[in-house]
Design a protein around this motif. Structure first.
Motif, PDB file in Angstrom:
ATOM      1  N   SER A  51       9.407  -8.348  12.969  1.00  0.00           N
ATOM      2  CA  SER A  51       9.064  -6.755  12.623  1.00  0.00           C
ATOM      3  C   SER A  51       8.456  -6.551  11.507  1.00  0.00           C
ATOM      4  CB  SER A  51      10.278  -6.206  12.666  1.00  0.00           C
ATOM      5  OG  SER A  51      11.332  -6.512  11.743  1.00  0.00           O
ATOM      6  N   GLY A  52       7.902  -7.505  10.413  1.00  0.00           N
ATOM      7  CA  GLY A  52       7.386  -7.299   9.268  1.00  0.00           C
ATOM      8  C   GLY A  52       8.403  -7.043   8.135  1.00  0.00           C
ATOM      9  N   PHE A  53       7.898  -6.788   6.865  1.00  0.00           N
ATOM     10  CA  PHE A  53       8.765  -6.421   5.801  1.00  0.00           C
ATOM     11  C   PHE A  53       7.943  -5.638   4.959  1.00  0.00           C
ATOM     12  CE2 PHE A  53       7.077 -10.273   4.353  1.00  0.00           C
ATOM     13  CZ  PHE A  53       6.840 -10.344   2.999  1.00  0.00           C
ATOM     14  N   GLY A  76      -0.482   4.901  -6.239  1.00  0.00           N
ATOM     15  CA  GLY A  76      -0.325   5.556  -7.807  1.00  0.00           C
ATOM     16  C   GLY A  76       0.733   6.095  -8.034  1.00  0.00           C
ATOM     17  N   TRP A  77       0.813   6.787  -9.180  1.00  0.00           N
ATOM     18  CA  TRP A  77       2.174   7.650  -9.504  1.00  0.00           C
ATOM     19  C   TRP A  77       2.279   8.689  -8.674  1.00  0.00           C
ATOM     20  CZ3 TRP A  77       5.592   5.080 -11.787  1.00  0.00           C
ATOM     21  CH2 TRP A  77       5.324   4.314 -12.798  1.00  0.00           C
ATOM     22  N   HIS A  78       0.913   9.226  -7.880  1.00  0.00           N
ATOM     23  CA  HIS A  78       1.135  10.358  -7.127  1.00  0.00           C
ATOM     24  C   HIS A  78       1.630  10.225  -5.684  1.00  0.00           C
ATOM     25  CE1 HIS A  78      -2.473   8.236  -6.138  1.00  0.00           C
ATOM     26  NE2 HIS A  78      -2.640   8.720  -4.877  1.00  0.00           N
ATOM     27  N   THR A  79       1.940   8.797  -5.509  1.00  0.00           N
ATOM     28  CA  THR A  79       2.330   8.348  -4.240  1.00  0.00           C
ATOM     29  C   THR A  79       3.874   7.612  -4.554  1.00  0.00           C
ATOM     30  OG1 THR A  79       1.723   5.861  -4.064  1.00  0.00           O
ATOM     31  CG2 THR A  79       0.281   7.628  -3.215  1.00  0.00           C
ATOM     32  N   ALA A  80       4.180   7.280  -5.813  1.00  0.00           N
ATOM     33  CA  ALA A  80       5.432   6.912  -6.319  1.00  0.00           C
ATOM     34  C   ALA A  80       5.666   5.391  -5.807  1.00  0.00           C
ATOM     35  CB  ALA A  80       6.684   7.519  -5.732  1.00  0.00           C
ATOM     36  N   TYR A  81       4.509   4.676  -5.373  1.00  0.00           N
ATOM     37  CA  TYR A  81       4.449   3.301  -5.240  1.00  0.00           C
ATOM     38  C   TYR A  81       5.571   3.041  -4.258  1.00  0.00           C
ATOM     39  CZ  TYR A  81       1.473   3.058  -9.375  1.00  0.00           C
ATOM     40  OH  TYR A  81       0.466   3.314 -10.186  1.00  0.00           O
ATOM     41  N   PRO A  82       5.433   3.316  -3.020  1.00  0.00           N
ATOM     42  CA  PRO A  82       6.375   3.049  -1.903  1.00  0.00           C
ATOM     43  C   PRO A  82       6.032   1.540  -1.502  1.00  0.00           C
ATOM     44  CG  PRO A  82       4.353   4.482  -0.977  1.00  0.00           C
ATOM     45  CD  PRO A  82       4.282   4.221  -2.399  1.00  0.00           C
ATOM     46  N   ASP A  83       6.978   1.010  -0.382  1.00  0.00           N
ATOM     47  CA  ASP A  83       6.431  -0.155   0.108  1.00  0.00           C
ATOM     48  C   ASP A  83       5.403  -0.037   1.332  1.00  0.00           C
ATOM     49  OD1 ASP A  83       8.450  -1.603  -1.188  1.00  0.00           O
ATOM     50  OD2 ASP A  83      10.185  -1.475   0.260  1.00  0.00           O
ATOM     51  N   ALA A  84       4.670  -1.216   1.325  1.00  0.00           N
ATOM     52  CA  ALA A  84       3.951  -0.958   2.438  1.00  0.00           C
ATOM     53  C   ALA A  84       4.246  -2.410   3.285  1.00  0.00           C
ATOM     54  CB  ALA A  84       2.400  -1.313   1.883  1.00  0.00           C
ATOM     55  N   MET A  85       3.967  -1.922   4.535  1.00  0.00           N
ATOM     56  CA  MET A  85       4.244  -2.978   5.526  1.00  0.00           C
ATOM     57  C   MET A  85       3.442  -4.335   5.501  1.00  0.00           C
ATOM     58  SD  MET A  85       6.916  -2.148   7.146  1.00  0.00           S
ATOM     59  CE  MET A  85       6.934  -3.478   8.167  1.00  0.00           C
ATOM     60  N   VAL A  86       3.936  -5.398   5.589  1.00  0.00           N
ATOM     61  CA  VAL A  86       3.291  -6.797   5.391  1.00  0.00           C
ATOM     62  C   VAL A  86       3.487  -7.665   6.745  1.00  0.00           C
ATOM     63  CG1 VAL A  86       3.450  -9.069   4.311  1.00  0.00           C
ATOM     64  CG2 VAL A  86       3.117  -6.829   2.956  1.00  0.00           C
ATOM     65  N   ARG A  87       2.842  -8.270   7.336  1.00  0.00           N
ATOM     66  CA  ARG A  87       2.887  -9.029   8.411  1.00  0.00           C
ATOM     67  C   ARG A  87       2.866 -10.535   7.892  1.00  0.00           C
ATOM     68  NH1 ARG A  87      -0.975  -7.709  12.345  1.00  0.00           N
ATOM     69  NH2 ARG A  87      -2.638  -8.312  10.909  1.00  0.00           N
TER      70      ARG A  87
END
Length: 460
Positions: A51-53, A76-87
């Motif tokens: 399912s990715g991580f 950036g700081w405007h997005t607060a550096y969330p996780d992105a999905m990786v395959r």
């Protein structure tokens, strides 16, 4: 089962279970082509295979010194550096013989970003260009060559010396030296074996011109796999060097006293229906088919606009000066190493072209995307190349539209304003990558160089 026999998630799980591994290593490319990664516990890895991580998207939002870009929109700081999905890509499974766990090799897998992050992910960029080739009826093949300098230094010693007065691995200018390669054969054979074990085989390895400089030609493969191999080679060559109390650098030009370091790209297309070379036509001069002619024209036409993808650092442009085996204009010729593009005639198997403009510091995924994308666009537009250069291109003058950018800033502006780049690579990637190159140039301008101190401190 061996690592390179893994094709599916189920294969990967069986191999991990059979080896009794508790952890697995994964890695992916940031914008600069630096490998970022981590160890994953077995259960986490197996879950991620299905399912990715999540991987913090800051790796697409910082430079090669982990400094945060201040001018990109994706993160950036405007997005607060969330996780992105990786395959995780099971078919990229490799043995990692430099890491032994309970007598077994650690396993290594490449990954790529998906979903929104895929729009700025270097590996995913190349996959999109390859899909374009597939839709046009072609399979792309490539081989990458790298020059790199070796030093009798460590990460600690180069910092203690402030990167001055470094000790080369071997002295003097001695290209293609059998003496050097025999005396230092232990490291050569370690590198050759590591490359075999990790399926990034070297088909040619020799000294180049300069103290401690080598050139490695990685074997040809499908273009996506070729980029993976180049990416792996640059990282694990440096790992092996440091394991031997040496250091390898892929800087474009580490000293004004010595030649720069290239990252040449060999390219060819094969017809998906016939299986034959789309570049080879024995009835044409030099065996150059109509398709190869259009492809060559596309790369020539768009090279000035895509230059930042081949020469992505401030240092890259220190290499692009007269007399140092680096082209200065978007030119082509027959088996001529003074032009940016080199037609290499041959047979159905070997007919190809070489893009010689790239430096060793380029991200292989991005540089190969630029070369392949430009060529495919040339086929689509049925472009014709400029007249072929005869003789030494360094001594000749060419039209202004063939001039290459002289600085990273200029290259970024050309890229940002390129309609072709936006068609081929998408607005999100163009805006993101151009902004990162502008950042790189602005970071350079904030610093005072040794040259400036020596030139101005007392006299001016």
């Amino acid at each position: 089962m061996q690592a390179r026999e893994v094709k599916t998630a189920e294969d990967a799980i069986r191999l991990i279970e059979a080896r009794g591994l508790t952890h697995v290593k994964v890695g992916l490319s940031d914008i600069d082509g630096i490998m970022r990664g981590k160890y994953l516990a077995k259960d986490k890895f197996i879950s991620a295979l299905k399912s990715g991580f999540g991987f913090c998207n800051v790796v697409l939002g910082w430079d090669l010194n982990d400094q945060l870009y201040d001018n990109v929109q994706y993160t950036g700081w405007h997005t607060a550096y969330p996780d992105a999905m990786v395959r995780i890509l099971p078919e990229t499974c490799r043995e990692l013989p430099l890491e032994q766990v309970n007598g077994q090799n650690m396993l290594f897998f490449l990954c790529e970003f998906v979903e929104e992050a895929a729009t700025v992910c270097p590996r995913n960029l190349l996959q999109r260009v390859l899909k374009r080739a597939e839709d046009m009826g072609y399979d792309a093949y490539s081989a990458l060559e790298y020059e790199f300098f070796m030093f009798k230094e460590t990460p600690e010693s180069v910092r203690a010396k402030n990167y001055q007065n470094l000790t080369p691995w071997t002295p003097g200018y001695f290209g293609y030296s059998v003496l050097r390669s025999t005396v230092e054969s232990d490291f050569y054979h370690q590198l050759l074996k590591l490359s075999e074990d990790m399926d990034m085989s070297i088909e040619g390895l020799h000294t180049e011109t300069g103290p401690g400089v080598l050139e490695a030609a990685i074997g040809v493969d499908e273009a996506g796999a070729a980029a993976d191999k180049a990416f792996l080679f640059k990282t694990f060559c440096k790992v092996l060097a440091q394991r031997n109390d040496l250091m390898a650098t892929f800087m474009a030009k580490w000293s004004h006293n010595y030649p720069g370091q290239s990252g040449h790209i060999h390219l060819s297309l094969r017809d998906r229906n016939s299986g034959k070379s789309a570049f080879y036509d024995p009835s044409q001069q030099y065996g150059m088919s109509k398709t190869q002619r259009h492809f060559m024209a596309g790369v020539q036409r768009y090279l000035p606009e895509f230059m930042s993808m081949f020469a992505a650092t401030v240092n890259s442009y220190s290499r692009l000066v007269p007399g140092y085996w680096a082209p200065l204009d978007s030119t082509w010729s027959l088996d001529n190493r003074t032009t940016a593009l080199r037609l290499i005639p041959g047979s159905d198997k070997s007919q190809r072209m070489e893009v010689r403009i790239g430096s060793a510091d380029a991200n292989p995924y991005i540089a190969l995307s630029a070369a392949l994308g430009a060529g495919l666009y040339g086929i689509e537009q049925q472009l014709e190349p400029e007249p072929m250069v005869v003789g030494n291109a360094y001594t000749q003058q060419f039209p202004d539209h063939l001039k290459l950018p002289n600085t990273l800033w200029e290259a970024a502006q050309r890229f940002k304003g390129s309609e072709a780049a936006r068609v081929l690579f998408g607005d999100a990637f163009v805006d993101h990558f151009a902004a990162t190159r502008e950042w790189e140039e602005r970071e350079f301008r904030r610093h005072v160089t040794d040259w400036e101190l020596q030139r101005y401190f007392e006299i001016i």
